[in-house]
Scaffold this motif. Structure first.
Motif, PDB file in Angstrom:
ATOM      1  N   GLU A   6       0.785  -1.018   0.042  1.00 54.64           N
ATOM      2  CA  GLU A   6      -0.082  -0.062   0.057  1.00 54.64           C
ATOM      3  C   GLU A   6       0.843   1.247  -0.121  1.00 54.64           C
ATOM      4  O   GLU A   6       1.893   1.303   0.513  1.00 54.64           O
ATOM      5  CB  GLU A   6      -0.847   0.152   1.127  1.00 54.64           C
ATOM      6  CG  GLU A   6      -1.976  -1.133   1.360  1.00 54.64           C
ATOM      7  CD  GLU A   6      -1.238  -2.297   2.397  1.00 54.64           C
ATOM      8  OE1 GLU A   6      -2.209  -2.802   3.152  1.00 54.64           O
ATOM      9  OE2 GLU A   6      -0.030  -2.305   2.581  1.00 54.64           O
ATOM     10  N   CYS A  22      -2.725   0.138  -3.935  1.00 52.28           N
ATOM     11  CA  CYS A  22      -2.082  -1.279  -3.486  1.00 52.28           C
ATOM     12  C   CYS A  22      -1.662  -1.827  -4.843  1.00 52.28           C
ATOM     13  O   CYS A  22      -2.430  -2.326  -5.585  1.00 52.28           O
ATOM     14  CB  CYS A  22      -3.230  -1.812  -2.792  1.00 52.28           C
ATOM     15  SG  CYS A  22      -2.754  -3.774  -2.539  1.00 52.28           S
ATOM     16  N   ARG A  45     -10.467  -4.287  13.296  1.00 52.49           N
ATOM     17  CA  ARG A  45     -10.504  -4.011  11.935  1.00 52.49           C
ATOM     18  C   ARG A  45     -11.936  -4.232  11.076  1.00 52.49           C
ATOM     19  O   ARG A  45     -12.643  -5.226  11.455  1.00 52.49           O
ATOM     20  CB  ARG A  45      -9.474  -5.081  11.206  1.00 52.49           C
ATOM     21  CG  ARG A  45      -8.916  -4.676   9.807  1.00 52.49           C
ATOM     22  CD  ARG A  45      -7.699  -5.429   9.422  1.00 52.49           C
ATOM     23  NE  ARG A  45      -6.634  -5.329  10.371  1.00 52.49           N
ATOM     24  CZ  ARG A  45      -5.450  -5.800  10.008  1.00 52.49           C
ATOM     25  NH1 ARG A  45      -5.157  -6.638   8.764  1.00 52.49           N
ATOM     26  NH2 ARG A  45      -4.282  -5.699  10.717  1.00 52.49           N
ATOM     27  N   TYR A  94      -5.733  -1.086   5.469  1.00 54.59           N
ATOM     28  CA  TYR A  94      -5.136  -2.296   4.615  1.00 54.59           C
ATOM     29  C   TYR A  94      -5.632  -2.915   3.341  1.00 54.59           C
ATOM     30  O   TYR A  94      -6.686  -2.963   3.310  1.00 54.59           O
ATOM     31  CB  TYR A  94      -5.008  -3.457   5.647  1.00 54.59           C
ATOM     32  CG  TYR A  94      -4.563  -3.291   6.974  1.00 54.59           C
ATOM     33  CD1 TYR A  94      -5.265  -2.541   8.015  1.00 54.59           C
ATOM     34  CD2 TYR A  94      -2.986  -3.552   7.038  1.00 54.59           C
ATOM     35  CE1 TYR A  94      -4.533  -2.430   9.243  1.00 54.59           C
ATOM     36  CE2 TYR A  94      -2.428  -3.322   8.333  1.00 54.59           C
ATOM     37  CZ  TYR A  94      -3.225  -2.784   9.438  1.00 54.59           C
ATOM     38  OH  TYR A  94      -2.524  -2.397  10.483  1.00 54.59           O
ATOM     39  N   THR A  96      -6.133  -5.894   1.126  1.00 60.22           N
ATOM     40  CA  THR A  96      -6.299  -7.427   1.033  1.00 60.22           C
ATOM     41  C   THR A  96      -6.783  -8.034   0.036  1.00 60.22           C
ATOM     42  O   THR A  96      -7.548  -7.623  -0.718  1.00 60.22           O
ATOM     43  CB  THR A  96      -7.135  -7.712   2.414  1.00 60.22           C
ATOM     44  OG1 THR A  96      -7.170  -9.171   2.620  1.00 60.22           O
ATOM     45  CG2 THR A  96      -8.554  -7.437   2.168  1.00 60.22           C
ATOM     46  N   TRP A 116      -2.723  -9.945   3.071  1.00 62.08           N
ATOM     47  CA  TRP A 116      -2.693  -8.631   3.591  1.00 62.08           C
ATOM     48  C   TRP A 116      -1.413  -7.766   3.521  1.00 62.08           C
ATOM     49  O   TRP A 116      -0.250  -8.365   3.574  1.00 62.08           O
ATOM     50  CB  TRP A 116      -3.191  -8.623   5.354  1.00 62.08           C
ATOM     51  CG  TRP A 116      -4.561  -9.171   5.494  1.00 62.08           C
ATOM     52  CD1 TRP A 116      -4.787 -10.891   5.477  1.00 62.08           C
ATOM     53  CD2 TRP A 116      -5.665  -8.536   5.794  1.00 62.08           C
ATOM     54  NE1 TRP A 116      -6.211 -10.772   5.841  1.00 62.08           N
ATOM     55  CE2 TRP A 116      -6.672  -9.452   6.033  1.00 62.08           C
ATOM     56  CE3 TRP A 116      -6.033  -7.095   5.641  1.00 62.08           C
ATOM     57  CZ2 TRP A 116      -7.972  -9.208   6.257  1.00 62.08           C
ATOM     58  CZ3 TRP A 116      -7.515  -6.836   6.141  1.00 62.08           C
ATOM     59  CH2 TRP A 116      -8.403  -7.965   6.339  1.00 62.08           C
ATOM     60  N   GLN A 118       0.807  -4.505   4.579  1.00 58.03           N
ATOM     61  CA  GLN A 118       1.546  -3.827   5.840  1.00 58.03           C
ATOM     62  C   GLN A 118       0.673  -2.691   6.286  1.00 58.03           C
ATOM     63  O   GLN A 118       0.498  -2.336   7.635  1.00 58.03           O
ATOM     64  CB  GLN A 118       2.725  -3.420   5.656  1.00 58.03           C
ATOM     65  CG  GLN A 118       3.681  -4.448   5.451  1.00 58.03           C
ATOM     66  CD  GLN A 118       3.779  -5.566   6.465  1.00 58.03           C
ATOM     67  OE1 GLN A 118       4.096  -5.314   7.704  1.00 58.03           O
ATOM     68  NE2 GLN A 118       3.509  -6.997   6.268  1.00 58.03           N
ATOM     69  N   GLY A 119      -0.256  -2.172   5.500  1.00 54.55           N
ATOM     70  CA  GLY A 119      -0.914  -0.768   5.955  1.00 54.55           C
ATOM     71  C   GLY A 119      -0.421   0.574   5.478  1.00 54.55           C
ATOM     72  O   GLY A 119       0.899   0.659   5.545  1.00 54.55           O
TER      73      GLY A 119
END
Length: 126
Positions: A6, A22, A45, A94, A96, A116, A118-119
């Motif tokens: 991301e 992403c 989440r 995040y 995904t 997923w 890492q954000g």
């Protein structure tokens, strides 16, 4: 292996906009659901937006009309355009991906998703 990276997070004032990206690698992009989730400090989440293998999209009620999910299959990239941001949008976001053929924009849930990123942090100030 599947990798999701991301970018695009940052700090913005309420009412502002951001676009998250992403980039996906390691699998056949576009065949399965891709989604954005977010997690604020001290909270679970939660779902934000999804796009499924047919290109249909779905949104959490809290972001409907303000956030738009899209993708570029040639670039293996998922996007989240965030407009009219509110302080309550502050969270780690995040990316995904799912590997379930039965994942759809109408029935998506967290357990559909296997991989997923890492954000990327989004902070909205008043």
């Amino acid at each position: 292996q599947v990798q999701l990276m991301e970018s695009g997070g940052g700090s913005v004032q309420a009412g502002g906009s951001l676009r998250l990206s992403c980039v996906a690698s390691g699998y056949t992009y576009g065949s399965y659901c891709m989604a954005w989730f977010r997690q604020a400090p001290g909270k679970e989440r939660e779902k934000v937006a999804v796009i499924d293998g047919d290109g249909d999209s779905g949104y959490a009620d809290s972001v409907q009309g303000r956030l738009t999910i899209s993708q570029d299959n040639e670039k293996n990239t998922l996007y989240l355009l965030m407009t009219s941001l509110k302080t309550e949008d502050t969270a780690m976001y995040y990316c995904t991906s799912s590997e379930r053929y039965d994942c759809s924009a109408s029935t998506w849930k967290r357990s559909d998703f296997s991989y997923w990123g890492q954000g990327t942090q989004v902070t909205v100030s008043s």
